[in-house]
Design a protein around this motif. Structure first.
Motif, PDB file in Angstrom:
ATOM      1  N   ALA A 132       0.837  -1.214   0.000  1.00 26.04           N
ATOM      2  CA  ALA A 132       0.000   0.000   0.000  1.00 26.04           C
ATOM      3  C   ALA A 132       0.867   1.258   0.000  1.00 26.04           C
ATOM      4  O   ALA A 132       0.548   2.251  -0.673  1.00 26.04           O
ATOM      5  N   ASP A 133       1.987   1.224   0.719  1.00 23.50           N
ATOM      6  CA  ASP A 133       2.896   2.376   0.764  1.00 23.50           C
ATOM      7  C   ASP A 133       3.625   2.566  -0.561  1.00 23.50           C
ATOM      8  O   ASP A 133       4.001   3.681  -0.917  1.00 23.50           O
ATOM      9  N   VAL A 134       3.840   1.461  -1.276  1.00 27.62           N
ATOM     10  CA  VAL A 134       4.468   1.562  -2.608  1.00 27.62           C
ATOM     11  C   VAL A 134       3.490   2.217  -3.578  1.00 27.62           C
ATOM     12  O   VAL A 134       3.851   3.112  -4.353  1.00 27.62           O
ATOM     13  N   LEU A 135       2.235   1.797  -3.512  1.00 25.53           N
ATOM     14  CA  LEU A 135       1.237   2.321  -4.449  1.00 25.53           C
ATOM     15  C   LEU A 135       0.915   3.792  -4.208  1.00 25.53           C
ATOM     16  O   LEU A 135       0.604   4.517  -5.149  1.00 25.53           O
ATOM     17  N   ASP A 136       1.008   4.240  -2.948  1.00 27.38           N
ATOM     18  CA  ASP A 136       0.723   5.673  -2.727  1.00 27.38           C
ATOM     19  C   ASP A 136       1.967   6.542  -2.945  1.00 27.38           C
ATOM     20  O   ASP A 136       1.923   7.764  -2.790  1.00 27.38           O
ATOM     21  N   GLY A 137       3.074   5.884  -3.317  1.00 28.63           N
ATOM     22  CA  GLY A 137       4.275   6.632  -3.682  1.00 28.63           C
ATOM     23  C   GLY A 137       5.171   7.025  -2.530  1.00 28.63           C
ATOM     24  O   GLY A 137       6.209   7.666  -2.727  1.00 28.63           O
ATOM     25  N   SER A 138       4.796   6.634  -1.285  1.00 26.38           N
ATOM     26  CA  SER A 138       5.607   7.057  -0.142  1.00 26.38           C
ATOM     27  C   SER A 138       6.827   6.164   0.088  1.00 26.38           C
ATOM     28  O   SER A 138       7.788   6.569   0.738  1.00 26.38           O
ATOM     29  N   LYS A 139       6.789   4.933  -0.440  1.00 31.72           N
ATOM     30  CA  LYS A 139       7.918   4.011  -0.266  1.00 31.72           C
ATOM     31  C   LYS A 139       8.208   3.300  -1.588  1.00 31.72           C
ATOM     32  O   LYS A 139       7.327   3.156  -2.447  1.00 31.72           O
ATOM     33  N   THR A 140       9.437   2.810  -1.717  1.00 34.08           N
ATOM     34  CA  THR A 140       9.789   1.963  -2.858  1.00 34.08           C
ATOM     35  C   THR A 140       9.670   0.501  -2.419  1.00 34.08           C
ATOM     36  O   THR A 140       9.568   0.215  -1.223  1.00 34.08           O
ATOM     37  N   LEU A 141       9.714  -0.398  -3.390  1.00 31.46           N
ATOM     38  CA  LEU A 141       9.678  -1.819  -3.035  1.00 31.46           C
ATOM     39  C   LEU A 141      10.858  -2.198  -2.145  1.00 31.46           C
ATOM     40  O   LEU A 141      10.725  -3.013  -1.244  1.00 31.46           O
ATOM     41  N   ARG A 142      12.008  -1.588  -2.420  1.00 34.93           N
ATOM     42  CA  ARG A 142      13.176  -1.873  -1.572  1.00 34.93           C
ATOM     43  C   ARG A 142      12.905  -1.503  -0.119  1.00 34.93           C
ATOM     44  O   ARG A 142      13.364  -2.170   0.802  1.00 34.93           O
ATOM     45  N   ASP A 143      12.152  -0.414   0.091  1.00 41.06           N
ATOM     46  CA  ASP A 143      11.852   0.042   1.453  1.00 41.06           C
ATOM     47  C   ASP A 143      10.988  -0.955   2.213  1.00 41.06           C
ATOM     48  O   ASP A 143      11.079  -1.050   3.438  1.00 41.06           O
ATOM     49  N   VAL A 144      10.116  -1.677   1.497  1.00 38.78           N
ATOM     50  CA  VAL A 144       9.156  -2.540   2.198  1.00 38.78           C
ATOM     51  C   VAL A 144       9.643  -3.986   2.321  1.00 38.78           C
ATOM     52  O   VAL A 144       9.044  -4.779   3.042  1.00 38.78           O
ATOM     53  N   LEU A 145      10.729  -4.343   1.625  1.00 40.60           N
ATOM     54  CA  LEU A 145      11.229  -5.727   1.665  1.00 40.60           C
ATOM     55  C   LEU A 145      11.564  -6.162   3.084  1.00 40.60           C
ATOM     56  O   LEU A 145      12.225  -5.440   3.828  1.00 40.60           O
ATOM     57  N   LEU A 146      11.143  -7.368   3.435  1.00 42.40           N
ATOM     58  CA  LEU A 146      11.488  -7.959   4.733  1.00 42.40           C
ATOM     59  C   LEU A 146      12.429  -9.139   4.523  1.00 42.40           C
ATOM     60  O   LEU A 146      12.360  -9.827   3.501  1.00 42.40           O
ATOM     61  N   ASN A 147      13.304  -9.367   5.488  1.00 50.42           N
ATOM     62  CA  ASN A 147      14.167 -10.548   5.454  1.00 50.42           C
ATOM     63  C   ASN A 147      13.408 -11.723   6.045  1.00 50.42           C
ATOM     64  O   ASN A 147      13.085 -11.725   7.229  1.00 50.42           O
ATOM     65  N   GLY A 148      13.100 -12.701   5.210  1.00 55.87           N
ATOM     66  CA  GLY A 148      12.365 -13.873   5.661  1.00 55.87           C
ATOM     67  C   GLY A 148      13.301 -15.036   5.931  1.00 55.87           C
ATOM     68  O   GLY A 148      14.531 -14.898   5.887  1.00 55.87           O
ATOM     69  N   PRO A 149      12.756 -16.207   6.211  1.00 52.69           N
ATOM     70  CA  PRO A 149      13.561 -17.381   6.535  1.00 52.69           C
ATOM     71  C   PRO A 149      14.383 -17.881   5.359  1.00 52.69           C
ATOM     72  O   PRO A 149      13.965 -17.765   4.206  1.00 52.69           O
ATOM     73  N   GLY A 150      15.541 -18.399   5.643  1.00 42.02           N
ATOM     74  CA  GLY A 150      16.369 -19.031   4.619  1.00 42.02           C
ATOM     75  C   GLY A 150      16.879 -18.083   3.554  1.00 42.02           C
ATOM     76  O   GLY A 150      17.261 -18.499   2.471  1.00 42.02           O
ATOM     77  N   GLY A 151      16.861 -16.770   3.860  1.00 45.37           N
ATOM     78  CA  GLY A 151      17.334 -15.802   2.881  1.00 45.37           C
ATOM     79  C   GLY A 151      16.270 -15.313   1.923  1.00 45.37           C
ATOM     80  O   GLY A 151      16.547 -14.490   1.048  1.00 45.37           O
ATOM     81  N   VAL A 152      15.042 -15.807   2.069  1.00 43.68           N
ATOM     82  CA  VAL A 152      13.935 -15.342   1.210  1.00 43.68           C
ATOM     83  C   VAL A 152      13.597 -13.892   1.577  1.00 43.68           C
ATOM     84  O   VAL A 152      13.514 -13.542   2.754  1.00 43.68           O
ATOM     85  N   LYS A 153      13.417 -13.050   0.567  1.00 43.90           N
ATOM     86  CA  LYS A 153      12.950 -11.678   0.784  1.00 43.90           C
ATOM     87  C   LYS A 153      11.435 -11.656   0.607  1.00 43.90           C
ATOM     88  O   LYS A 153      10.913 -12.266  -0.334  1.00 43.90           O
ATOM     89  N   VAL A 154      10.738 -10.965   1.489  1.00 43.94           N
ATOM     90  CA  VAL A 154       9.272 -10.950   1.464  1.00 43.94           C
ATOM     91  C   VAL A 154       8.769  -9.537   1.173  1.00 43.94           C
ATOM     92  O   VAL A 154       9.224  -8.559   1.789  1.00 43.94           O
ATOM     93  N   VAL A 155       7.836  -9.452   0.223  1.00 49.51           N
ATOM     94  CA  VAL A 155       7.133  -8.191  -0.045  1.00 49.51           C
ATOM     95  C   VAL A 155       5.761  -8.311   0.615  1.00 49.51           C
ATOM     96  O   VAL A 155       4.890  -9.038   0.127  1.00 49.51           O
ATOM     97  N   PRO A 156       5.556  -7.625   1.756  1.00 51.72           N
ATOM     98  CA  PRO A 156       4.305  -7.805   2.498  1.00 51.72           C
ATOM     99  C   PRO A 156       3.155  -6.979   1.921  1.00 51.72           C
ATOM    100  O   PRO A 156       3.368  -5.899   1.358  1.00 51.72           O
ATOM    101  N   ALA A 157       1.966  -7.517   2.054  1.00 53.95           N
ATOM    102  CA  ALA A 157       0.757  -6.785   1.674  1.00 53.95           C
ATOM    103  C   ALA A 157       0.132  -6.180   2.928  1.00 53.95           C
ATOM    104  O   ALA A 157       0.573  -6.433   4.048  1.00 53.95           O
ATOM    105  N   SER A 158      -0.906  -5.383   2.721  1.00 54.59           N
ATOM    106  CA  SER A 158      -1.589  -4.772   3.856  1.00 54.59           C
ATOM    107  C   SER A 158      -2.760  -5.647   4.278  1.00 54.59           C
ATOM    108  O   SER A 158      -3.258  -6.451   3.494  1.00 54.59           O
ATOM    109  N   SER A 159      -3.183  -5.482   5.501  1.00 53.18           N
ATOM    110  CA  SER A 159      -4.315  -6.275   5.994  1.00 53.18           C
ATOM    111  C   SER A 159      -5.432  -5.345   6.437  1.00 53.18           C
ATOM    112  O   SER A 159      -5.187  -4.364   7.147  1.00 53.18           O
ATOM    113  N   GLY A 160      -6.651  -5.653   5.991  1.00 54.78           N
ATOM    114  CA  GLY A 160      -7.796  -4.855   6.397  1.00 54.78           C
ATOM    115  C   GLY A 160      -7.884  -3.503   5.710  1.00 54.78           C
ATOM    116  O   GLY A 160      -8.484  -2.575   6.230  1.00 54.78           O
TER     117      GLY A 160
END
Length: 275
Positions: free
Chosen positions: A64-92
């Motif tokens: 949601a922050d990427v779509l409103d222009g306030s963040k880039t995808l790099r900003d929202v990336l999370l470090n997940g298990p085993g080195g997987v990078k996660v792009v989280p969605a919003s809830s509700g």
């Protein structure tokens, strides 16, 4: 290896909820990372995010922050298990469930900024046959359909395949039978779905395999860990790893198909000499 090396883009979907689609996305992602692939996992259930919940991650920013222009995808990336990078969605956030075609396109194009950081993009779609689901599956190279032994699972999977095939020209689908009681049950499920598709559609279904019902799956969810890390020697974990090895062998699409898709610029300039 070429700088324009194509990226494998896989959408995991299923028609209905409750078939274990998100669990499959998470565990396939970690299994592919175990094969030394750089994996990004996108939670494409834009209004009811659950990948970060399943993995016990705290998402400060989301798509949601990427779509409103306030963040880039790099900003929202999370470090997940085993080195997987996660792009989280919003809830509700209801407006995220009904993006315009322009917003979909903007989101798909935004992934270009991550193209140097990944070999595989796994997209965990929402349940159902909404425009959002169809848009993401169509923009991927491979569609994995997860089914289980419930009549509604087969009918909903068929409905999704029909829309993608008839209305959007998607011809190839891979099928995973989940929570099976035997290997034969998985084959039977695939045959049931394949028979209907062969009769009414111009689609090619390929059986990727089955994941046996395993009590460890529920325990892993409770512990907010991927199954293949929580119970690495379990039957279900072994099945997922075997499927990840098959996926890793799939050839990577190296040319554009004439519609909106992930990493389109890279496909248009692809030099596949590295393959």
């Amino acid at each position: 290896m070429s700088a324009n090396r194509p990226i494998k883009v896989i959408a995991v979907t299923g028609g209905k909820g409750g078939v274990g689609k998100t669990n499959m996305s998470v565990n396939l992602s970690v299994a592919l990372a175990e094969l030394n692939r750089r994996v990004v996992l996108m939670d494409a259930d834009l209004g009811l995010a659950n990948v970060d919940v399943l993995l016990g991650l705290q998402a400060r920013y989301t798509i949601a922050d990427v779509l409103d222009g306030s963040k880039t995808l790099r900003d929202v990336l999370l470090n997940g298990p085993g080195g997987v990078k996660v792009v989280p969605a919003s809830s509700g956030v209801q407006q995220m469930t009904a993006l315009s075609p322009q917003e979909h396109a903007a989101l798909i194009y935004a992934f270009n900024e991550l193209s140097e950081q990944m070999d595989v993009l796994v997209i965990d779609t929402a349940a159902g046959i909404s425009d959002t689901v169809v848009s993401f599956v169509r923009a991927a190279q491979e569609a994995i359909i997860v089914v289980c032994d419930e009549p509604s699972s087969i009918t909903d999977a068929y409905a999704l395949i029909k829309i993608l095939n008839v209305d959007h020209g998607v011809f190839r689908f891979r099928v995973i039978a989940n929570m099976t009681r035997s290997n034969q049950e998985g084959i039977n499920l695939f045959n049931k779905l394949n028979a209907v598709c062969e009769r009414f559609l111009d689609a090619s279904l390929q059986y990727l395999g089955n994941v046996p019902f395993d009590e460890n799956v529920r325990k892993a969810v409770q512990k907010r860990q991927p199954l293949i890390q929580f119970a690495p020697r379990s039957k279900a974990a072994n099945a997922v790893r075997a499927m990840a090895q098959k996926i890793d062998q799939w050839p990577v699409q190296a040319s554009a198909r004439g519609h909106l898709e992930f990493f389109l610029e890279r496909l248009l300039t692809a030099d596949v000499s590295g393959y």
